[in-house]
Design a protein around this motif. Sequence first.
Motif, PDB file in Angstrom:
ATOM      1  N   TRP A  77       0.821  -1.219   0.000  1.00  0.00           N
ATOM      2  CA  TRP A  77       0.000   0.000   0.000  1.00  0.00           C
ATOM      3  C   TRP A  77       0.852   1.265   0.000  1.00  0.00           C
ATOM      4  O   TRP A  77       0.623   2.201  -0.754  1.00  0.00           O
ATOM      5  N   TYR A  78       1.859   1.284   0.897  1.00  0.00           N
ATOM      6  CA  TYR A  78       2.691   2.476   1.042  1.00  0.00           C
ATOM      7  C   TYR A  78       4.024   2.378   0.297  1.00  0.00           C
ATOM      8  O   TYR A  78       4.760   3.357   0.227  1.00  0.00           O
ATOM      9  N   GLY A  79       4.349   1.179  -0.190  1.00  0.00           N
ATOM     10  CA  GLY A  79       5.623   1.012  -0.879  1.00  0.00           C
ATOM     11  C   GLY A  79       6.810   0.941   0.055  1.00  0.00           C
ATOM     12  O   GLY A  79       7.961   1.087  -0.360  1.00  0.00           O
ATOM     13  N   LYS A  80       6.558   0.700   1.327  1.00  0.00           N
ATOM     14  CA  LYS A  80       7.653   0.536   2.285  1.00  0.00           C
ATOM     15  C   LYS A  80       7.164  -0.297   3.464  1.00  0.00           C
ATOM     16  O   LYS A  80       5.977  -0.296   3.804  1.00  0.00           O
ATOM     17  N   ALA A  81       8.087  -1.006   4.066  1.00  0.00           N
ATOM     18  CA  ALA A  81       7.743  -1.892   5.176  1.00  0.00           C
ATOM     19  C   ALA A  81       7.680  -1.119   6.490  1.00  0.00           C
ATOM     20  O   ALA A  81       8.309  -0.068   6.644  1.00  0.00           O
ATOM     21  N   ILE A  82       6.904  -1.651   7.424  1.00  0.00           N
ATOM     22  CA  ILE A  82       6.933  -1.151   8.797  1.00  0.00           C
ATOM     23  C   ILE A  82       8.237  -1.666   9.408  1.00  0.00           C
ATOM     24  O   ILE A  82       8.511  -2.860   9.384  1.00  0.00           O
ATOM     25  N   GLU A  83       9.057  -0.770   9.906  1.00  0.00           N
ATOM     26  CA  GLU A  83      10.368  -1.167  10.427  1.00  0.00           C
ATOM     27  C   GLU A  83      10.244  -1.629  11.872  1.00  0.00           C
ATOM     28  O   GLU A  83      10.455  -0.869  12.808  1.00  0.00           O
ATOM     29  N   GLY A  84       9.870  -2.871  12.027  1.00  0.00           N
ATOM     30  CA  GLY A  84       9.659  -3.462  13.343  1.00  0.00           C
ATOM     31  C   GLY A  84       8.371  -4.259  13.342  1.00  0.00           C
ATOM     32  O   GLY A  84       7.760  -4.471  12.290  1.00  0.00           O
ATOM     33  N   SER A  85       7.954  -4.718  14.501  1.00  0.00           N
ATOM     34  CA  SER A  85       6.711  -5.485  14.605  1.00  0.00           C
ATOM     35  C   SER A  85       5.682  -4.684  15.403  1.00  0.00           C
ATOM     36  O   SER A  85       6.039  -3.836  16.219  1.00  0.00           O
ATOM     37  N   LEU A  86       4.410  -4.967  15.129  1.00  0.00           N
ATOM     38  CA  LEU A  86       3.342  -4.269  15.840  1.00  0.00           C
ATOM     39  C   LEU A  86       3.136  -4.899  17.210  1.00  0.00           C
ATOM     40  O   LEU A  86       2.962  -6.108  17.330  1.00  0.00           O
ATOM     41  N   SER A  87       3.173  -4.066  18.225  1.00  0.00           N
ATOM     42  CA  SER A  87       3.065  -4.515  19.612  1.00  0.00           C
ATOM     43  C   SER A  87       1.903  -3.796  20.292  1.00  0.00           C
ATOM     44  O   SER A  87       1.754  -2.581  20.165  1.00  0.00           O
ATOM     45  N   CYS A  88       1.088  -4.533  21.024  1.00  0.00           N
ATOM     46  CA  CYS A  88      -0.109  -3.982  21.654  1.00  0.00           C
ATOM     47  C   CYS A  88       0.242  -3.197  22.919  1.00  0.00           C
ATOM     48  O   CYS A  88       0.992  -3.676  23.774  1.00  0.00           O
ATOM     49  N   ARG A 182     -31.436   1.716  19.015  1.00  0.00           N
ATOM     50  CA  ARG A 182     -32.546   1.765  19.966  1.00  0.00           C
ATOM     51  C   ARG A 182     -32.930   0.403  20.537  1.00  0.00           C
ATOM     52  O   ARG A 182     -33.599   0.318  21.546  1.00  0.00           O
ATOM     53  N   SER A 183     -32.550  -0.654  19.862  1.00  0.00           N
ATOM     54  CA  SER A 183     -33.031  -1.987  20.225  1.00  0.00           C
ATOM     55  C   SER A 183     -32.360  -2.539  21.479  1.00  0.00           C
ATOM     56  O   SER A 183     -31.270  -2.119  21.856  1.00  0.00           O
ATOM     57  N   LYS A 184     -33.032  -3.510  22.110  1.00  0.00           N
ATOM     58  CA  LYS A 184     -32.479  -4.189  23.285  1.00  0.00           C
ATOM     59  C   LYS A 184     -31.352  -5.121  22.849  1.00  0.00           C
ATOM     60  O   LYS A 184     -31.323  -5.594  21.721  1.00  0.00           O
ATOM     61  N   GLY A 185     -30.464  -5.392  23.786  1.00  0.00           N
ATOM     62  CA  GLY A 185     -29.339  -6.261  23.469  1.00  0.00           C
ATOM     63  C   GLY A 185     -28.062  -5.455  23.335  1.00  0.00           C
ATOM     64  O   GLY A 185     -28.065  -4.224  23.471  1.00  0.00           O
ATOM     65  N   GLU A 186     -26.963  -6.131  23.061  1.00  0.00           N
ATOM     66  CA  GLU A 186     -25.661  -5.465  23.045  1.00  0.00           C
ATOM     67  C   GLU A 186     -24.944  -5.586  21.704  1.00  0.00           C
ATOM     68  O   GLU A 186     -25.128  -6.543  20.958  1.00  0.00           O
ATOM     69  N   ARG A 187     -24.125  -4.596  21.460  1.00  0.00           N
ATOM     70  CA  ARG A 187     -23.150  -4.595  20.363  1.00  0.00           C
ATOM     71  C   ARG A 187     -21.797  -4.591  21.055  1.00  0.00           C
ATOM     72  O   ARG A 187     -21.419  -3.614  21.710  1.00  0.00           O
ATOM     73  N   VAL A 188     -21.064  -5.687  20.956  1.00  0.00           N
ATOM     74  CA  VAL A 188     -19.822  -5.841  21.723  1.00  0.00           C
ATOM     75  C   VAL A 188     -18.628  -5.824  20.774  1.00  0.00           C
ATOM     76  O   VAL A 188     -18.557  -6.618  19.827  1.00  0.00           O
ATOM     77  N   THR A 189     -17.702  -4.908  21.028  1.00  0.00           N
ATOM     78  CA  THR A 189     -16.468  -4.838  20.247  1.00  0.00           C
ATOM     79  C   THR A 189     -15.274  -4.724  21.197  1.00  0.00           C
ATOM     80  O   THR A 189     -15.387  -4.193  22.303  1.00  0.00           O
ATOM     81  N   ALA A 190     -14.141  -5.226  20.743  1.00  0.00           N
ATOM     82  CA  ALA A 190     -12.879  -5.041  21.465  1.00  0.00           C
ATOM     83  C   ALA A 190     -11.975  -4.185  20.595  1.00  0.00           C
ATOM     84  O   ALA A 190     -11.976  -4.319  19.372  1.00  0.00           O
ATOM     85  N   SER A 191     -11.246  -3.280  21.225  1.00  0.00           N
ATOM     86  CA  SER A 191     -10.320  -2.412  20.506  1.00  0.00           C
ATOM     87  C   SER A 191      -8.918  -2.549  21.100  1.00  0.00           C
ATOM     88  O   SER A 191      -8.767  -2.787  22.303  1.00  0.00           O
ATOM     89  N   PHE A 192      -7.922  -2.371  20.238  1.00  0.00           N
ATOM     90  CA  PHE A 192      -6.531  -2.486  20.680  1.00  0.00           C
ATOM     91  C   PHE A 192      -5.702  -1.401  20.005  1.00  0.00           C
ATOM     92  O   PHE A 192      -5.892  -1.101  18.822  1.00  0.00           O
ATOM     93  N   ASN A 193      -4.800  -0.806  20.764  1.00  0.00           N
ATOM     94  CA  ASN A 193      -3.839   0.166  20.228  1.00  0.00           C
ATOM     95  C   ASN A 193      -2.485  -0.498  20.074  1.00  0.00           C
ATOM     96  O   ASN A 193      -2.086  -1.318  20.915  1.00  0.00           O
ATOM     97  N   LEU A 194      -1.781  -0.106  19.011  1.00  0.00           N
ATOM     98  CA  LEU A 194      -0.520  -0.750  18.656  1.00  0.00           C
ATOM     99  C   LEU A 194       0.575   0.285  18.428  1.00  0.00           C
ATOM    100  O   LEU A 194       0.302   1.368  17.905  1.00  0.00           O
ATOM    101  N   ASN A 195       1.791  -0.069  18.784  1.00  0.00           N
ATOM    102  CA  ASN A 195       2.968   0.717  18.441  1.00  0.00           C
ATOM    103  C   ASN A 195       3.967  -0.178  17.715  1.00  0.00           C
ATOM    104  O   ASN A 195       3.895  -1.403  17.802  1.00  0.00           O
ATOM    105  N   ILE A 196       4.885   0.450  16.996  1.00  0.00           N
ATOM    106  CA  ILE A 196       5.938  -0.307  16.308  1.00  0.00           C
ATOM    107  C   ILE A 196       7.065  -0.568  17.289  1.00  0.00           C
ATOM    108  O   ILE A 196       7.624   0.351  17.867  1.00  0.00           O
ATOM    109  N   LYS A 197       7.381  -1.844  17.452  1.00  0.00           N
ATOM    110  CA  LYS A 197       8.463  -2.242  18.353  1.00  0.00           C
ATOM    111  C   LYS A 197       9.661  -2.645  17.496  1.00  0.00           C
ATOM    112  O   LYS A 197       9.568  -3.552  16.678  1.00  0.00           O
ATOM    113  N   LYS A 198      10.781  -1.948  17.658  1.00  0.00           N
ATOM    114  CA  LYS A 198      11.969  -2.222  16.838  1.00  0.00           C
ATOM    115  C   LYS A 198      12.914  -3.189  17.524  1.00  0.00           C
ATOM    116  O   LYS A 198      12.884  -3.377  18.700  1.00  0.00           O
TER     117      LYS A 198
END
Length: 198
Positions: A77-88, A182-198
Amino acid sequence: MRDIKTQTIHSGPLVLYMKLTPEEVEQIKKLCKKDKKKDFRKQLAGIIKHEYEVDINKASRILYPYWYAYSEVHKTWYGKAIEGSLSCTAGWVNYMQAGDCNPIHVHTDCQFSCVLFLHVSKNLREERKKFVGSGAKPGSLIFTLRAPQEHFHITEHETNKIEAGDFYVFPHNVLHSVPSFRSKGERVTASFNLNIKK
């Protein structure tokens, strides 16, 4: 008509969709609990009653292959690699109920973010089917993408179908939001933030 050669130049942030297996979804669900000791609302933008911290070490063991896949697509997509691995660096679960919403926002103190759908109630699925407005359907995840410094080059991508296992990874500064339902019940999602670990 003259034959003109063209080449698409990729631009804009990479918002990547992937799908977790049902087994992986269940594994992540086991890490998510409504535990008042892990209340995470003070760190978040949502107008949501139930938001709780998730064990990022256990979640990372399940999700790392997907973060690696994002890194691989990033090269093209960007034409370059992420320099490191993604860490939560942070993880939480949102239990959205009727009336809750997540206003347009970005994630801070990280370089990438992700959203994983864990559960969408039957009632919400029905509400979405019956929705007749011109805007986004209730409970959608909406990405608002704009060209820098341009007010008129704005596009919105709405998750037309939402179901358990849907997984989105994107740069931290991509604007995103969730309209209420408006409806009864839940919409459940999990979110995670990531940084590049070199």
